[in-house]
Design an enzyme around this catalytic site. Sequence first.
Site, short mmCIF file in Angstrom:
data_model
loop_
_atom_site.label_atom_id
_atom_site.label_comp_id
_atom_site.label_asym_id
_atom_site.label_seq_id
_atom_site.Cartn_x
_atom_site.Cartn_y
_atom_site.Cartn_z
N ILE A 150 0.85 -1.19 0.00
CA ILE A 150 0.00 0.00 0.00
C ILE A 150 0.89 1.24 0.00
O ILE A 150 1.84 1.32 0.77
CB ILE A 150 -0.94 0.02 1.22
CG1 ILE A 150 -1.92 -1.15 1.15
CG2 ILE A 150 -1.70 1.35 1.32
CD1 ILE A 150 -2.78 -1.31 2.39
N CYS A 180 9.71 -2.58 0.01
CA CYS A 180 9.27 -1.66 1.07
C CYS A 180 10.32 -1.51 2.17
O CYS A 180 9.99 -1.11 3.29
CB CYS A 180 7.93 -2.09 1.66
SG CYS A 180 6.60 -2.14 0.44
#
Length: 221
Positions: A150, A180
């Site tokens: 996300i 990430c």
Amino acid sequence: MVEWITSDGLTDYDAACAFMEARAEAIARGEAKECIWLVEHPPLYTAGTSAKPEDLTQPDRFPVYPSKRGGQYTYHGPGQRVAYVMLDVGKRGRDVRCFVRDLEAWVIAALAEFGLTGHIRPGRVGVWIERPDQAPLSDGSPREDKIAAIGIRLRRWISFHGLSINVEPDLSHFDGIVPCGIRGHGVTSLVDLGLPVTMDDLDAALKRSFDATFETRKTCL
């Protein structure tokens, strides 16, 4: 009402960014509906605003695109559903953290339709799946694999960018980055977990769970 758009084939990343920015501006002006855009991209890496150069371990493997979204490096490619969310966060409570929690809840609800339990972990962005079938980490903690990422940006309280869920991508393509910025844990997909889920199956689940997550309440409680 939210407009849903699903694009066939592979969508160019620069073209996707241009569309999102134009649509977000139109929503802010009151000239367009909110929009969820479902796409797949050709293999590429994106660098969010917090990306660290050392986390791009294979810089020549795929094209690398700087991105205005939050977060670090991520991978997009065939077999991964990217959902770009152009939503009016101003009308949905003006609470960015709550909006991100709703995006996480949306993914978790969609995964639940396939019997999966997704988890949110402090300090680890995205949605994670516990892997008791895998060997634990070197410190003895349980192995968990990321199934969804996300990263969003807001302009004039309109969101763009969004989330990605791994349906059946080539998981080796994640080897060129530290996804990430999180080391130790791995990456998985619906098919990797033994679920014969198609992109159409996931899209239908996303549409159903979106209504349950976002449309039953317009603001955070």
